[in-house]
Design a protein around this motif. Sequence first.
Motif, PDB file in Angstrom:
ATOM      1  N   ASP A  25      -7.666  -1.080 -19.983  1.00 39.51           N
ATOM      2  CA  ASP A  25      -8.585  -1.558 -21.045  1.00 39.51           C
ATOM      3  C   ASP A  25      -8.692   0.090 -21.481  1.00 39.51           C
ATOM      4  O   ASP A  25      -9.791  -0.523 -22.434  1.00 39.51           O
ATOM      5  N   CYS A  26      -8.611   1.037 -21.349  1.00 35.37           N
ATOM      6  CA  CYS A  26      -9.545   2.623 -21.938  1.00 35.37           C
ATOM      7  C   CYS A  26      -8.188   3.244 -22.174  1.00 35.37           C
ATOM      8  O   CYS A  26      -6.766   3.421 -21.335  1.00 35.37           O
ATOM      9  N   ASP A  27      -8.871   3.999 -22.702  1.00 39.38           N
ATOM     10  CA  ASP A  27      -7.545   5.041 -23.257  1.00 39.38           C
ATOM     11  C   ASP A  27      -7.508   6.414 -22.925  1.00 39.38           C
ATOM     12  O   ASP A  27      -6.697   7.244 -23.070  1.00 39.38           O
ATOM     13  N   ALA A  28      -8.783   6.558 -22.377  1.00 42.23           N
ATOM     14  CA  ALA A  28      -9.376   8.243 -21.847  1.00 42.23           C
ATOM     15  C   ALA A  28     -10.145   8.140 -20.579  1.00 42.23           C
ATOM     16  O   ALA A  28     -11.001   7.708 -21.285  1.00 42.23           O
ATOM     17  N   LEU A  29     -10.152   8.749 -19.183  1.00 44.72           N
ATOM     18  CA  LEU A  29     -11.277   8.512 -18.556  1.00 44.72           C
ATOM     19  C   LEU A  29     -11.785  10.147 -18.236  1.00 44.72           C
ATOM     20  O   LEU A  29     -11.113  11.408 -17.703  1.00 44.72           O
ATOM     21  N   VAL A  30     -12.814  10.264 -18.323  1.00 41.12           N
ATOM     22  CA  VAL A  30     -13.511  11.839 -18.514  1.00 41.12           C
ATOM     23  C   VAL A  30     -14.398  12.042 -17.073  1.00 41.12           C
ATOM     24  O   VAL A  30     -15.042  10.425 -16.698  1.00 41.12           O
ATOM     25  N   GLU A  31     -14.942  12.781 -16.645  1.00 36.56           N
ATOM     26  CA  GLU A  31     -16.015  12.820 -16.238  1.00 36.56           C
ATOM     27  C   GLU A  31     -17.748  12.429 -16.507  1.00 36.56           C
ATOM     28  O   GLU A  31     -17.073  12.201 -18.166  1.00 36.56           O
ATOM     29  N   ASP A  32     -18.358  12.403 -16.273  1.00 38.37           N
ATOM     30  CA  ASP A  32     -19.567  12.391 -16.789  1.00 38.37           C
ATOM     31  C   ASP A  32     -20.485  13.465 -17.074  1.00 38.37           C
ATOM     32  O   ASP A  32     -21.996  13.993 -16.980  1.00 38.37           O
ATOM     33  N   THR A  33     -19.894  14.522 -18.269  1.00 39.18           N
ATOM     34  CA  THR A  33     -20.441  15.221 -18.992  1.00 39.18           C
ATOM     35  C   THR A  33     -20.522  15.276 -20.066  1.00 39.18           C
ATOM     36  O   THR A  33     -19.370  14.976 -21.060  1.00 39.18           O
ATOM     37  N   VAL A  34     -21.138  15.845 -21.093  1.00 36.62           N
ATOM     38  CA  VAL A  34     -21.359  15.622 -22.908  1.00 36.62           C
ATOM     39  C   VAL A  34     -19.826  16.340 -23.409  1.00 36.62           C
ATOM     40  O   VAL A  34     -19.288  16.135 -24.183  1.00 36.62           O
ATOM     41  N   ALA A  35     -19.395  17.026 -22.562  1.00 37.45           N
ATOM     42  CA  ALA A  35     -18.398  18.706 -22.919  1.00 37.45           C
ATOM     43  C   ALA A  35     -16.945  17.265 -22.780  1.00 37.45           C
ATOM     44  O   ALA A  35     -16.098  17.863 -23.637  1.00 37.45           O
ATOM     45  N   ASP A  36     -17.021  16.931 -21.579  1.00 41.33           N
ATOM     46  CA  ASP A  36     -16.057  15.934 -21.620  1.00 41.33           C
ATOM     47  C   ASP A  36     -15.955  14.722 -22.886  1.00 41.33           C
ATOM     48  O   ASP A  36     -15.088  14.833 -23.261  1.00 41.33           O
ATOM     49  N   PHE A  37     -16.701  14.555 -22.938  1.00 43.42           N
ATOM     50  CA  PHE A  37     -17.007  12.899 -24.039  1.00 43.42           C
ATOM     51  C   PHE A  37     -16.684  14.083 -25.202  1.00 43.42           C
ATOM     52  O   PHE A  37     -16.504  13.196 -26.407  1.00 43.42           O
ATOM     53  N   ARG A  38     -17.387  14.609 -25.449  1.00 42.15           N
ATOM     54  CA  ARG A  38     -16.980  15.326 -26.840  1.00 42.15           C
ATOM     55  C   ARG A  38     -16.125  15.949 -27.013  1.00 42.15           C
ATOM     56  O   ARG A  38     -14.583  15.629 -28.322  1.00 42.15           O
ATOM     57  N   ALA A  39     -14.937  16.487 -25.971  1.00 41.68           N
ATOM     58  CA  ALA A  39     -13.842  16.960 -25.826  1.00 41.68           C
ATOM     59  C   ALA A  39     -12.514  15.851 -26.415  1.00 41.68           C
ATOM     60  O   ALA A  39     -11.475  15.344 -26.962  1.00 41.68           O
ATOM     61  N   ALA A  40     -12.926  14.465 -25.704  1.00 38.96           N
ATOM     62  CA  ALA A  40     -12.054  13.130 -25.995  1.00 38.96           C
ATOM     63  C   ALA A  40     -12.661  12.789 -27.436  1.00 38.96           C
ATOM     64  O   ALA A  40     -11.601  12.072 -27.558  1.00 38.96           O
ATOM     65  N   ALA A  41     -13.855  12.436 -27.859  1.00 37.60           N
ATOM     66  CA  ALA A  41     -14.066  12.072 -28.986  1.00 37.60           C
ATOM     67  C   ALA A  41     -12.924  13.050 -30.147  1.00 37.60           C
ATOM     68  O   ALA A  41     -12.596  12.212 -30.990  1.00 37.60           O
ATOM     69  N   LEU A  42     -13.052  14.179 -30.164  1.00 33.57           N
ATOM     70  CA  LEU A  42     -11.761  15.136 -30.792  1.00 33.57           C
ATOM     71  C   LEU A  42     -11.022  15.137 -30.562  1.00 33.57           C
ATOM     72  O   LEU A  42     -10.202  14.726 -32.257  1.00 33.57           O
ATOM     73  N   ALA A  43     -10.462  14.561 -29.488  1.00 27.85           N
ATOM     74  CA  ALA A  43      -9.261  14.321 -29.539  1.00 27.85           C
ATOM     75  C   ALA A  43      -8.863  12.814 -29.799  1.00 27.85           C
ATOM     76  O   ALA A  43      -7.439  12.383 -30.013  1.00 27.85           O
ATOM     77  N   ALA A  44      -9.272  12.321 -30.212  1.00 28.71           N
ATOM     78  CA  ALA A  44      -9.630  10.535 -31.047  1.00 28.71           C
ATOM     79  C   ALA A  44      -9.330  10.471 -32.033  1.00 28.71           C
ATOM     80  O   ALA A  44      -9.587   9.472 -32.554  1.00 28.71           O
ATOM     81  N   LEU A  45      -9.723  11.264 -32.610  1.00 30.26           N
ATOM     82  CA  LEU A  45      -9.983  11.173 -34.061  1.00 30.26           C
ATOM     83  C   LEU A  45      -8.514  11.141 -35.003  1.00 30.26           C
ATOM     84  O   LEU A  45      -9.120  10.481 -36.200  1.00 30.26           O
ATOM     85  N   ASP A  46      -7.985  11.181 -34.716  1.00 28.92           N
ATOM     86  CA  ASP A  46      -6.456  10.456 -35.320  1.00 28.92           C
ATOM     87  C   ASP A  46      -5.615   9.967 -34.273  1.00 28.92           C
ATOM     88  O   ASP A  46      -4.282   8.814 -34.508  1.00 28.92           O
TER      89      ASP A  46
END
Length: 296
Positions: free
Chosen positions: A210-231
């Motif tokens: 039900d989700c496409d990326a699982l990350v740690e609870d850090t701003v850096a991890d969310f930013r990296a996942a958001a960058l990877a999801a731009l396309d």
Amino acid sequence: MSAISYSECTARERVAHLADAGSFHEWLPPAERLTSPHLAQLGVPSAFDDGVVIGRATLGGRPVFLAAQEGAFLGGGVGEVHGAKLVGLLRRALRERPDAVLLLADSGGVRLHEANAGLIAVSEVMRAVLDVRAAGIPVVVLVGSANGCFGGMGMVARCTDHVVMSDIGRLAMSGPEVIESSHGVEEFDARDRALVWRTTGGKHRWLTGDCDALVEDTVADFRAAALAALDARAPVTLAVLEAEHALLRRRQALLEATPVPAGEDDAVTLWRRLGVAEAARVSDLNVDEVRGLRTV
């Protein structure tokens, strides 16, 4: 930035940390004093941004639109103005065509103080999300806040191209308290935090697809996942919808095949029947370990 907890940030802090430094431009900021017309009539304090921050920024140098819900204001509940700001952001995306739209969800669902207006607003947000996706612009939702992503916003999240969650994040249609109040504590004990996270948390949503990326609870991890999801474009086609329905039918069949063992909840049983190794230990595993267990 790597040590900053995403879940502990405010909406504006999340936007500031996720976007390129100094790039965020807010539309309808608090200085505009755009408040709900309903809350004042009910004697409920208002917020000058109605609990949601919207605007444009760059992420890795690429143009994006962002919306961040403020869970500290009425649990991030969606009302008329709150929803209209989200819809306006998405409709503007159709005109200006950013590389992606990021929705930073932090909401218990529709604001009960203005329920009908909130319900209508959520339906308009869902339609706008699908319009943006149909135009080839990916819509990415990030879920890692204290309130999670429930109710109408849970439906909105599942209408997007890409869902990013932390193990702290929660995603579902009905919140634990709603289920308990409707069906009793025997059906679902909202005070059982381990149960709540096993059935709505990021690890569960990752393992069930039900989700496409699982990350740690850090701003850096969310930013990296958001960058990877731009396309991360996922066209809404008949084949995609049929595959989603097949996934849901299979999940239901796995739970209905035989009774859930005594003393074991539905989530652990489902993980085991999905072929997840060490299903009983999932809650104790770290994010990296859980990422490697997915079978769907």
